[in-house]
Structures are given as C-alpha cells and as structure tokens.
Design a protein around this motif. Structure first.
Motif, mmCIF file in Angstrom:
data_model
loop_
_atom_site.group_PDB
_atom_site.id
_atom_site.type_symbol
_atom_site.label_atom_id
_atom_site.label_comp_id
_atom_site.label_asym_id
_atom_site.label_seq_id
_atom_site.Cartn_x
_atom_site.Cartn_y
_atom_site.Cartn_z
ATOM 1 N N LEU A 8 -4.837 6.872 -5.606
ATOM 2 C CA LEU A 8 -3.784 6.085 -6.217
ATOM 3 C C LEU A 8 -2.584 6.983 -6.493
ATOM 4 C CD1 LEU A 8 -5.828 4.020 -8.854
ATOM 5 C CD2 LEU A 8 -5.191 3.344 -6.529
ATOM 6 N N PRO A 9 -1.374 6.485 -6.350
ATOM 7 C CA PRO A 9 -0.194 7.330 -6.632
ATOM 8 C C PRO A 9 -0.167 7.752 -8.097
ATOM 9 C CG PRO A 9 0.417 5.003 -6.350
ATOM 10 C CD PRO A 9 -1.019 5.126 -5.932
ATOM 11 N N LEU A 15 -2.503 2.791 -11.096
ATOM 12 C CA LEU A 15 -1.575 1.701 -10.822
ATOM 13 C C LEU A 15 -1.284 1.029 -12.155
ATOM 14 C CD1 LEU A 15 -3.415 0.031 -7.780
ATOM 15 C CD2 LEU A 15 -1.469 1.602 -7.649
ATOM 16 N N TRP A 24 -1.045 -2.098 -3.485
ATOM 17 C CA TRP A 24 -1.485 -0.767 -3.041
ATOM 18 C C TRP A 24 -2.214 -0.858 -1.707
ATOM 19 C CZ3 TRP A 24 -6.816 0.892 -3.116
ATOM 20 C CH2 TRP A 24 -6.995 2.249 -2.772
ATOM 21 N N GLU A 53 0.475 -1.555 1.061
ATOM 22 C CA GLU A 53 1.520 -0.545 1.242
ATOM 23 C C GLU A 53 0.996 0.866 1.466
ATOM 24 O OE1 GLU A 53 3.793 -1.070 -2.305
ATOM 25 O OE2 GLU A 53 4.100 -3.219 -1.904
ATOM 26 N N GLU A 54 -0.117 1.213 0.844
ATOM 27 C CA GLU A 54 -0.619 2.583 0.922
ATOM 28 C C GLU A 54 -1.851 2.723 1.824
ATOM 29 O OE1 GLU A 54 0.999 5.062 -0.445
ATOM 30 O OE2 GLU A 54 2.453 3.790 -1.498
#
Length: 371
Positions: free
Chosen positions: A191-192, A196, A309, A312-313
């Motif tokens: 996760l960035p 999230l 997520w 996009e990721e």
C-alpha cells in the motif's frame, strides 16, 4: 557449479571466514532474531561454536560442493553476516541459498545485496536453479527473495523444524539462470505509505496484533454464515492468519486488510482482496464490519479505497463480490461503491447442514462509473 571464493558486487564482499571473525560470529548467532529463524544453530551460541564453524563447518561446506561466505563490509572487512550454498544437486544444477545478517548490519540492504551477489555468481558458474527457503512468518526474508529476483514457487509443508522439534512450513522462492536480473515483479504491491485512507477510515495490512479483534469479527454468526465452510474459526486459526498475512501478500495470493476508524485507530472491520484469476486481471473482494461500526458508511468507504488501489496500483481490470441473497446491507454497500448486480450463482457456497447456498454476484470494472 561452485562460485569463486571471493565475490564483490552490489556493495558487499563475500569471502571465506577467518579466525578474526570469531567474536562477531558468536555475537550475531546468539542474537534472538538469528536464533528464531535458523533453528539448527546451537543455543546458547558461544565462541567455541563460532570457532568450530570457522575451522570445520565452513570448510566442510566448500568440500561438499557448496559454499560458505562471510558477508563483509568492503571498506572495513568487518563481518556483517553469512551466506552460502547448501544441498547442492550437481545433476540438476541446483543449490539452496541461506543467509543471516548480524544485528549491526540490518536495515542496510545487506541481505538483498549479498543474495543478489551470490545468486549472480552461482548462476554464472553453472547453476541453473537456486532455491531460497523462508519461514512462512519471516516477511523481511521473503522481501529479500523478491528483491534479489526470486519468484514465489510454493509452500513445502512441515519442511522446517524448530529448535524444540516442532515442524513448520517453508516458503520456496526460486531464481533460474534465464530469469531477469532485477527484482521479481510483485502481483500485489505494498500500500502507498503502508495504508489507504480517506480521513474517515484507514486500511492497513493485517498483523499479529490484530488477532483479538479479527477473532471477534470472524466469530460473529452473520460473518460465519459467509465463511467457507460456515463454521466459527478458532482463535489459533485467526492468530495464524494474522501472522501469515504479510507472507500471503508477498506471495501474491491475497491482501488481508484491517479496517480502522481513522480518528481513533480502533479496528472496526476487515477487508480482503483475493487475486483469484491473475491471467484475466480479475480479483475478488470481501469485507465484514463489527456491529458498532455498521450503519455509518465505513464499509462503503473501505471498499471504494480498496477498489481504487486495485485498479490503479495492482492493475486489476475487474473486481467481483458475492453476497447471500438475504444480505441486503452488504448489497447496498456494493451498489454505493459502484458495483453492479450481474446475476445469481445457484448453490455456490456450502451451507451449514450439508445444503448449498446461493450467492448474488456483483461486478465492478476499472472502466466502470466513477466511484
């Protein structure tokens, strides 16, 4: 198949052990973390054990067709750890990489650098297949495997043995001679920033500390009804799930997430993304909320965050979810998050008394309506 005695690459030096490494070897191998994941080490580990390794154990590894290196700092030559090749199978061109890093060498990328250096040297000198076996709970070591270009191959059930004799699984990571040199591509990225959040709910990877809350959640009758099979989990099962969550994520099989109240940090539910069909870029999403958190829109927020997520990721093209026909609340969550009802899957799930239960199918496309 044996690599050279001296390897210098990626900012580390791999060299034979020397008598001057005795004290550092003893301290490093007595460290609790080293002892935890390398069960064959004597406990307590003394300087006498270190001397035996340097004068007899390491030379025997070389004589048997393997390798035993000290990982050293190229600038000071101080020992930072150890790495080697064991269980050589010359007929298959195969060997196993194992390592440990001293406490003063951790957090610097030493394990990854040494593993890359030795793997490249071994593959350049005739090895065709290298294995790296990690404890199922050892997330950092699994990250090293991925960073060094090893790919997840599977689980060897009860292949490891702890110091007390108990058996445990080992995760097998493999690098072949013709694999790309860089880090292995991960199916499920982190996760960035490790989480999230939309300011109201926060999602992060499940960890061992979540076992009590996750057991409360998954023991709820309405949550049990959607389990496969629909029976309450034991605390030991949930505790193990939480301990293995990082490894499952790194292997690419699933992202197990804790849903937290962003204001208080309290665990209010759980959400999971299962990459059930990578070849078609499809994944399944599931979620559950504790009673006190229901009716506040938190589940919808969590599903929207995970879906964003995933698209996009992760690169997912289609998300799907299933609910029991009578679960109107869960269906409202999916509809508010942009999912569309696609149909009824008759008898999809096992019921509690040997019967089968229908499931309503919902889907969301990456090209679907704004969430």
């Amino acid at each position: 198949m044996a690599p050279p005695r001296l390897v210098e690459a990626h900012g580390v030096r791999l060299r034979p052990f020397r008598p001057g490494d005795t004290a550092d070897t003893a301290v490093a191998c007595a460290d609790p973390l080293t002892q935890r994941f390398i069960s064959r080490l004597p406990s307590p580990y003394t300087e006498a054990d270190a001397r035996w390794w340097i004068t007899e154990g390491a030379p025997a590894a070389w004589a048997g067709g393997g390798a035993a290196y000290a990982i050293a700092d190229p600038a000071t030559d101080r020992l930072l750890g150890a790495i080697g090749l064991s269980n050589p199978l010359p007929a298959r061109g195969q060997a196993e990489i194992g390592y440990w890093v001293a406490p003063w060498g951790r957090g610097r990328g030493i394990a990854t650098a040494a593993t890359r250096a030795l793997a490249e040297a071994a593959l350049a000198h005739g090895a065709a297949r290298l294995e790296l076996l990690t404890h199922a709970e050892n997330g950092p070591s699994q990250r090293v495997a991925l960073a060094a270009g090893f790919r997840h191959e599977g689980v060897r059930r009860a292949a490891g043995r702890a110091a007390d004799g108990a058996r445990h699984d080992l995760v097998c990571w493999v690098r072949l001679a013709d694999d790309p040199p860089g880090p292995a591509v991960r199916t499920l990225p982190d996760l960035p920033g490790g989480r999230l959040t939309d300011g109201v709910v926060t999602l992060r990877r499940v960890g061992p500390e979540d076992a009590p809350g996750m057991h409360r959640l998954h023991s709820r009758p309405e949550v049990v009804a959607s389990r496969v099979p629909p029976v309450p989990p034991t605390y030991a099962e949930i505790e193990r799930r939480c301990r293995l969550a990082e490894g499952q994520w790194l292997a690419g099989s699933g992202a197990d997430l804790a849903i937290l109240d962003a204001a208080t940090g309290e665990l209010v539910g759980g959400c999971a993304l299962y990459h059930d069909e990578p070849s078609t870029a499809q994944a399944m999403i599931g979620y559950s909320m504790l009673p006190a958190a229901r009716g506040r829109g938190l589940a919808t927020r969590a599903v929207r965050l995970v879906a964003g997520w995933a698209f996009e990721e992760v690169g997912i093209a289609r998300l799907w979810a299933g609910t029991r026909p009578e679960n109107a609340a869960s269906q409202r969550v999916l509809e508010k998050a942009g999912f569309r009802r696609e149909g009824l899957m008759r008898g999809r799930l096992p019921g509690g008394g040997g019967d089968r239960v229908d499931s309503v199918l919902y889907g969301l496309l990456a090209t679907g309506p704004p969430r």
